[in-house]
Design a protein around this motif. Structure first.
Motif, PDB file in Angstrom:
ATOM      1  N   LEU A  46      -6.889   6.070   5.588  1.00 32.35           N
ATOM      2  CA  LEU A  46      -5.573   6.469   6.052  1.00 32.35           C
ATOM      3  C   LEU A  46      -5.565   6.435   7.572  1.00 32.35           C
ATOM      4  CD1 LEU A  46      -2.734   7.785   5.860  1.00 32.35           C
ATOM      5  CD2 LEU A  46      -3.909  10.016   5.775  1.00 32.35           C
ATOM      6  N   ASN A  47      -4.655   5.645   8.133  1.00 32.38           N
ATOM      7  CA  ASN A  47      -4.529   5.584   9.587  1.00 32.38           C
ATOM      8  C   ASN A  47      -3.243   6.269  10.007  1.00 32.38           C
ATOM      9  OD1 ASN A  47      -5.011   4.791  12.311  1.00 32.38           O
ATOM     10  ND2 ASN A  47      -3.548   3.122  12.042  1.00 32.38           N
ATOM     11  N   TRP A  63      -5.496   1.213   1.339  1.00 30.73           N
ATOM     12  CA  TRP A  63      -5.248   1.264   2.779  1.00 30.73           C
ATOM     13  C   TRP A  63      -3.817   1.742   2.995  1.00 30.73           C
ATOM     14  CZ3 TRP A  63      -6.931   1.233   7.644  1.00 30.73           C
ATOM     15  CH2 TRP A  63      -6.084   0.821   8.683  1.00 30.73           C
ATOM     16  N   MET A  64      -3.672   2.804   3.807  1.00 31.48           N
ATOM     17  CA  MET A  64      -2.342   3.284   4.167  1.00 31.48           C
ATOM     18  C   MET A  64      -2.271   3.430   5.679  1.00 31.48           C
ATOM     19  SD  MET A  64      -0.143   6.610   2.883  1.00 31.48           S
ATOM     20  CE  MET A  64       0.130   5.846   1.283  1.00 31.48           C
ATOM     21  N   ASN A  65      -1.437   2.601   6.286  1.00 32.37           N
ATOM     22  CA  ASN A  65      -1.238   2.627   7.728  1.00 32.37           C
ATOM     23  C   ASN A  65       0.138   3.212   7.997  1.00 32.37           C
ATOM     24  OD1 ASN A  65      -1.419   2.046  10.531  1.00 32.37           O
ATOM     25  ND2 ASN A  65      -0.344   0.101  10.193  1.00 32.37           N
ATOM     26  N   VAL A  66       0.182   4.444   8.477  1.00 30.45           N
ATOM     27  CA  VAL A  66       1.458   5.093   8.730  1.00 30.45           C
ATOM     28  C   VAL A  66       1.763   5.201  10.218  1.00 30.45           C
ATOM     29  CG1 VAL A  66       1.400   6.383   6.579  1.00 30.45           C
ATOM     30  CG2 VAL A  66       0.393   7.381   8.628  1.00 30.45           C
ATOM     31  N   ASN A  85      -4.383  -0.793  -3.232  1.00 26.30           N
ATOM     32  CA  ASN A  85      -2.995  -0.727  -2.786  1.00 26.30           C
ATOM     33  C   ASN A  85      -2.971  -0.764  -1.261  1.00 26.30           C
ATOM     34  OD1 ASN A  85      -1.726  -0.312  -5.448  1.00 26.30           O
ATOM     35  ND2 ASN A  85      -2.852   1.610  -5.420  1.00 26.30           N
ATOM     36  N   ILE A  86      -2.216  -1.726  -0.706  1.00 32.55           N
ATOM     37  CA  ILE A  86      -2.234  -1.969   0.733  1.00 32.55           C
ATOM     38  C   ILE A  86      -0.847  -1.747   1.300  1.00 32.55           C
ATOM     39  CG2 ILE A  86      -2.854  -3.598   2.545  1.00 32.55           C
ATOM     40  CD1 ILE A  86      -5.178  -2.787   0.646  1.00 32.55           C
ATOM     41  N   ALA A  87      -0.684  -0.686   2.099  1.00 32.49           N
ATOM     42  CA  ALA A  87       0.571  -0.387   2.783  1.00 32.49           C
ATOM     43  C   ALA A  87       0.315  -0.481   4.281  1.00 32.49           C
ATOM     44  CB  ALA A  87       1.067   1.000   2.399  1.00 32.49           C
ATOM     45  N   HIS A  88       0.813  -1.556   4.910  1.00 29.10           N
ATOM     46  CA  HIS A  88       0.471  -1.817   6.309  1.00 29.10           C
ATOM     47  C   HIS A  88       1.616  -1.502   7.267  1.00 29.10           C
ATOM     48  CE1 HIS A  88      -2.309  -3.302   9.257  1.00 29.10           C
ATOM     49  NE2 HIS A  88      -1.457  -4.224   9.698  1.00 29.10           N
ATOM     50  N   LYS A 104      -5.384  -7.043  -5.181  1.00 32.17           N
ATOM     51  CA  LYS A 104      -4.890  -6.405  -3.959  1.00 32.17           C
ATOM     52  C   LYS A 104      -3.363  -6.416  -4.018  1.00 32.17           C
ATOM     53  CE  LYS A 104      -9.126  -7.915  -3.153  1.00 32.17           C
ATOM     54  NZ  LYS A 104     -10.312  -7.159  -3.542  1.00 32.17           N
ATOM     55  N   VAL A 105      -2.740  -5.238  -3.980  1.00 34.47           N
ATOM     56  CA  VAL A 105      -1.296  -5.129  -4.139  1.00 34.47           C
ATOM     57  C   VAL A 105      -0.683  -4.758  -2.789  1.00 34.47           C
ATOM     58  CG1 VAL A 105       0.584  -3.999  -5.356  1.00 34.47           C
ATOM     59  CG2 VAL A 105      -1.591  -4.419  -6.532  1.00 34.47           C
ATOM     60  N   ILE A 106       0.136  -5.665  -2.246  1.00 35.54           N
ATOM     61  CA  ILE A 106       0.797  -5.439  -0.969  1.00 35.54           C
ATOM     62  C   ILE A 106       2.084  -4.674  -1.231  1.00 35.54           C
ATOM     63  CG2 ILE A 106       1.771  -6.519   1.085  1.00 35.54           C
ATOM     64  CD1 ILE A 106      -1.236  -6.939   0.785  1.00 35.54           C
ATOM     65  N   THR A 107       2.177  -3.443  -0.709  1.00 36.46           N
ATOM     66  CA  THR A 107       3.315  -2.574  -1.009  1.00 36.46           C
ATOM     67  C   THR A 107       4.258  -2.387   0.176  1.00 36.46           C
ATOM     68  OG1 THR A 107       2.045  -0.581  -0.450  1.00 36.46           O
ATOM     69  CG2 THR A 107       1.967  -1.341  -2.738  1.00 36.46           C
ATOM     70  N   SER A 108       3.942  -2.962   1.330  1.00 34.12           N
ATOM     71  CA  SER A 108       4.862  -2.966   2.465  1.00 34.12           C
ATOM     72  C   SER A 108       4.625  -4.242   3.255  1.00 34.12           C
ATOM     73  CB  SER A 108       4.669  -1.727   3.352  1.00 34.12           C
ATOM     74  OG  SER A 108       3.389  -1.733   3.958  1.00 34.12           O
TER      75      SER A 108
END
Length: 297
Positions: A46-47, A63-66, A85-88, A104-108
């Motif tokens: 988590l970033n 990966w969660m980049n907020v 789950n990849i939220a960039h 790998k699931v791109i969610t953003s």
């Protein structure tokens, strides 16, 4: 070096050849991965601060980049053996490597500056998400074990490669000599191709699958399209390679018009066909040309 648990609350500069962690949480701090340094995370991250990647960031979990990810010239590796789950947060990555066989699931939204490398694992794009490669970027790899399930967008002109697939089938496409002004184009594939309408100038249109061309933005002035040909297209028996063509339609189930064949390489079980006419419609399929006299009658 053994694995460590790394929980970050203050500024951190990662130097040396390798740093290992079982999880990473950046809570309003600055983390910098220096050149020639690899940070490997055996889990999720988590970033919620500022992460500057000048080296290599590798992780096996979510990966969660907020907040802010600054790509510099860094390599980002997704190498989990299970779903990631990849939220960039709609930001850029310099180089992205897909490895580790897990989905790998791109969610953003995410944008690749330099290289997208598909080695192992399917990259799934969630509905409505824009996953794109910049005009100067390149896409390499792609196979039955590693492809993009969903639309891949390319920016700019020239030749654009789309290693897409669906339902366990790798069926890439390519746009040849894209022209226009800052065009952004995407391609996805899906199956089946239900009830295609066949004009008299065609003997058959594959109902196995279709490719979709998405004009996202900019001015698009045209390109030839190259599609993968395999033996599951169900085009009939005794088909000659010279008769295999690309067809296009404006809607699923619509009339698939003949775009011709400018080039065919390989075989009917493992080949590629390139259209003669430019691709302007939304949907495409493999077909066989020839005048169907019995249908005309």
């Amino acid at each position: 070096m053994g694995r460590i648990f790394l929980l970050v609350f203050t500024g951190l500069l990662i130097c040396g050849s390798t740093a290992l962690a079982q999880a990473l949480t950046n809570d309003n701090a600055l983390i910098t991965i220096n050149p020639s340094t690899r940070l490997t995370i055996f889990g999720g991250a988590l970033n919620n601060g500022d992460l500057v990647n000048k080296g290599t960031l590798s992780l096996t979990g979510d990966w969660m980049n907020v907040d802010t990810y600054t790509p510099e010239n860094g390599l980002f590796i997704l190498n989990g053996t299970d779903r990631q789950n990849i939220a960039h947060n709609g930001q850029e990555v310099y180089q992205l490597l897909i490895d580790g066989e897990g989905e790998k699931v791109i969610t953003s939204a995410m944008e690749i500056q330099d290289t997208l490398d598909l080695m192992d694992g399917v990259l799934t794009i969630s509905n409505g998400i824009i996953f794109s490669v910049q005009a100067s970027g390149t896409v390499v790899g792609g196979s039955e074990v590693s492809y993009i399930d969903g639309p891949l967008f390319h920016q700019g002109t020239g030749n654009k490669y789309f290693p897409v697939g669906s339902n366990g089938n790798f069926r890439p496409a390519e746009l040849i000599n894209v022209t226009g002004t800052n065009p952004v184009l995407g391609i996805a594939t899906d199956q089946p191709n239900p009830d295609p309408t066949i004009p008299l100038q065609l003997l058959a249109v594959s109902d196995t699958r279709y490719w979709q061309l998405i004009h996202q933005s900019g001015v698009y002035d045209g390109a030839q399209i190259r599609l993968k040909v395999t033996n599951d297209e169900r085009l009939g028996s005794d088909v000659d390679i010279q008769d295999v063509v690309v067809t296009s339609a404006d809607s699923i189930g619509g009339i698939f018009l003949n775009l011709g064949q400018s080039q065919f390489t390989g075989s009917l079980s493992d080949g590629e066909v390139t259209s003669s006419l430019p691709a302007f419609s939304e949907f495409y399929a493999i077909a066989v040309e020839g005048f169907a006299a019995e249908r005309a009658l």
